[in-house]
Design an enzyme around this catalytic site. Structure first.
Site, mmCIF file in Angstrom:
data_model
loop_
_atom_site.group_PDB
_atom_site.id
_atom_site.type_symbol
_atom_site.label_atom_id
_atom_site.label_comp_id
_atom_site.label_asym_id
_atom_site.label_seq_id
_atom_site.Cartn_x
_atom_site.Cartn_y
_atom_site.Cartn_z
ATOM 1 N N ARG A 1 0.830 -1.205 0.000
ATOM 2 C CA ARG A 1 0.000 0.000 0.000
ATOM 3 C C ARG A 1 0.864 1.254 0.000
ATOM 4 N NH1 ARG A 1 -2.938 -2.237 5.150
ATOM 5 N NH2 ARG A 1 -1.200 -2.592 6.540
ATOM 6 N N VAL B 1 -1.362 -7.867 8.403
ATOM 7 C CA VAL B 1 -1.280 -6.409 8.246
ATOM 8 C C VAL B 1 -2.454 -5.860 7.452
ATOM 9 C CG1 VAL B 1 1.230 -6.367 8.459
ATOM 10 C CG2 VAL B 1 0.203 -6.569 6.192
ATOM 11 N N ASP C 1 -6.899 -5.466 28.442
ATOM 12 C CA ASP C 1 -6.473 -4.194 27.861
ATOM 13 C C ASP C 1 -5.843 -3.377 28.980
ATOM 14 O OD1 ASP C 1 -7.492 -2.441 25.125
ATOM 15 O OD2 ASP C 1 -6.780 -1.278 26.829
ATOM 16 N N GLY D 1 -2.190 -6.174 15.254
ATOM 17 C CA GLY D 1 -1.941 -4.782 15.629
ATOM 18 C C GLY D 1 -0.731 -4.162 14.964
ATOM 19 N N GLY D 2 0.280 -4.977 14.644
ATOM 20 C CA GLY D 2 1.472 -4.449 13.983
ATOM 21 C C GLY D 2 1.206 -4.297 12.496
ATOM 22 N N ASP D 3 0.945 -3.058 12.041
ATOM 23 C CA ASP D 3 0.517 -2.886 10.659
ATOM 24 C C ASP D 3 1.131 -1.670 9.978
ATOM 25 O OD1 ASP D 3 -0.804 -0.945 12.053
ATOM 26 O OD2 ASP D 3 -2.826 -1.544 11.467
ATOM 27 N N GLU E 1 -3.138 5.878 4.196
ATOM 28 C CA GLU E 1 -2.758 4.871 3.203
ATOM 29 C C GLU E 1 -3.814 4.748 2.115
ATOM 30 O OE1 GLU E 1 -0.460 1.829 6.256
ATOM 31 O OE2 GLU E 1 -2.606 1.592 5.912
ATOM 32 N N ALA F 1 -11.730 -1.003 19.209
ATOM 33 C CA ALA F 1 -12.858 -0.990 18.274
ATOM 34 C C ALA F 1 -13.052 -2.309 17.536
ATOM 35 C CB ALA F 1 -12.680 0.151 17.267
ATOM 36 N N GLN F 2 -11.993 -3.097 17.371
ATOM 37 C CA GLN F 2 -12.107 -4.338 16.598
ATOM 38 C C GLN F 2 -12.457 -5.556 17.452
ATOM 39 O OE1 GLN F 2 -10.333 -5.318 13.259
ATOM 40 N NE2 GLN F 2 -9.551 -3.329 12.663
ATOM 41 N N LYS G 1 -9.002 1.458 -1.243
ATOM 42 C CA LYS G 1 -9.475 1.939 0.054
ATOM 43 C C LYS G 1 -8.572 3.055 0.535
ATOM 44 C CE LYS G 1 -8.872 -0.411 3.973
ATOM 45 N NZ LYS G 1 -9.057 -1.473 4.970
#
Length: 358
Positions: free
Chosen positions: A55, A303, A171, A235-237, A66, A149-150, A79
């Protein structure tokens, strides 16, 4: 009833946040996730049909914006999506998105849609599709590290697709865990609100990490990962953002979407360039093995890839046909005489002024 097309303009279907929420509710989240998994799997099985590239990312101190494009030479999808962890301090979403599906032959957009909700859906569906391939077959307990949120989408997808019965939540913000537990209370899942990562992973066969900080973090340490588990690291993206200790990767069989992108943005950015990985499409079509032993640690270094967005937008296009879960946007200039854009402009403006004067 179809609205009349204004002279000189072509209408494009648009799915708003409200209509996306209505569509999800009308279908039902478990059924929608099941159907979406099928769409994603279908497109992964024709992997070679797609144009693929990492991306295009514009990084700033607070986050990243992105563009994620792909095409199967019939339709083109892109997107727009951001990732701004700092937005939590501003009471804003860390991720927002929208997308467009276009006809390759004409270049005309066929659909414009919100993708903040849709990205959460496709991410959860992809996680569950991969867990069905790679997690232990008797997996019934999910540890969910990061309850933002996910979280609910991930839990319900794992319940629906993989048969998860218990979710162990953790969390750093107890309010996020309480929110997730409250939202999942009526799903039939057993919910455990945990005080630490160590407590959350106790007895879990699937561990999902889904945190937001844009930093090289160690959310999951090597000593917390026992033999036989499946790790879903989502989470690592982006560059400089990781969640797992490198030692975990060295003990795991790592599966990825598109290596050129994952090596820049995923957990494997910590590893040498020749660190071995397996591409998911190869497991789906039987070219490469997935889980081969009870003691094997499998790790999905997720990712998010544009083909998953393509599948999700394709799914929404199919589901909104002949429904009222869309609006018509006056988005495209389309003059009767294709060479007379200037004249069309004057006629439209003149007609508007004439109508206002009456």
């Amino acid at each position: 009833m179809q609205k009349p097309v204004p002279s000189g303009r072509a209408l494009v279907p648009f799915v708003s946040v409200e209509n996306m929420a209505r569509l999800i509710t009308s279908i039902g989240l478990p059924r929608l996730l099941t159907e979406l998994v099928d769409y994603i799997e279908q497109d992964f099985l024709r992997w070679q049909s797609f144009e693929k590239s990492p991306r295009l990312a514009s990084h700033s101190e607070g986050g990243v914006i992105e563009l994620m494009p792909t095409s199967d030479h019939v339709n083109y999808v892109f997107k727009y999506v951001n990732g701004h962890p700092v937005n939590l301090q501003r009471n804003l979403q860390t991720v927002v998105a929208f997308g467009v599906l276009s006809d390759v032959e004409t270049g005309y957009p066929l659909l414009l849609t919100e993708m903040t909700l849709l990205t959460a859906l496709r991410t959860a569906a992809t996680s569950a599709m991969v867990a069905r391939l790679l997690a232990p077959k008797d997996a019934r307990v999910l540890a969910l590290i990061g309850n933002g949120a996910q979280a609910e989408f991930q839990a319900i997808a794992m319940q629906t697709i993989c048969g998860i019965e218990e979710v162990r939540l953790y969390d750093i913000d107890p309010a996020a865990t309480a929110k997730t537990a409250r939202n999942l209370a009526q799903t039939g899942l057993r919910i455990a609100e945990c005080k630490s990562v160590e407590e959350a992973v106790l007895g879990a066969q699937i561990i999902t990490t889904c945190t937001a900080d844009k930093q090289n973090a160690t959310i999951l340490t090597d000593n917390l990962v026992g033999d036989g588990v499946h790790i879903n690291a989502i989470g690592g993206d982006c560059p400089g953002k990781t969640e797992l200790a490198a030692a975990i990767l060295n003990r795991s069989d790592v599966f990825v979407e598109f290596p050129p992108q994952t090596r820049i943005e995923g957990e494997i950015q910590q590893m040498p360039e020749d660190f071995p990985v397996t591409e998911l499409w190869q497991v789906l079509n039987g070219e490469r093995p997935g889980r081969v032993s009870d003691r094997q640690i499998t790790l999905f270094d997720s990712v998010g890839f544009a083909i998953e967005d393509f599948s999700a937008v394709r799914y929404i296009r199919d589901k909104i046909r002949d429904t009222d879960f869309k609006e018509d946007l006056d988005l495209l200039a389309d003059p009767d005489d294709t060479r007379d854009l200037y004249g069309m402009m004057g006629r439209i403006a003149g007609a508007r002024d004439e109508g206002a004067a009456r």
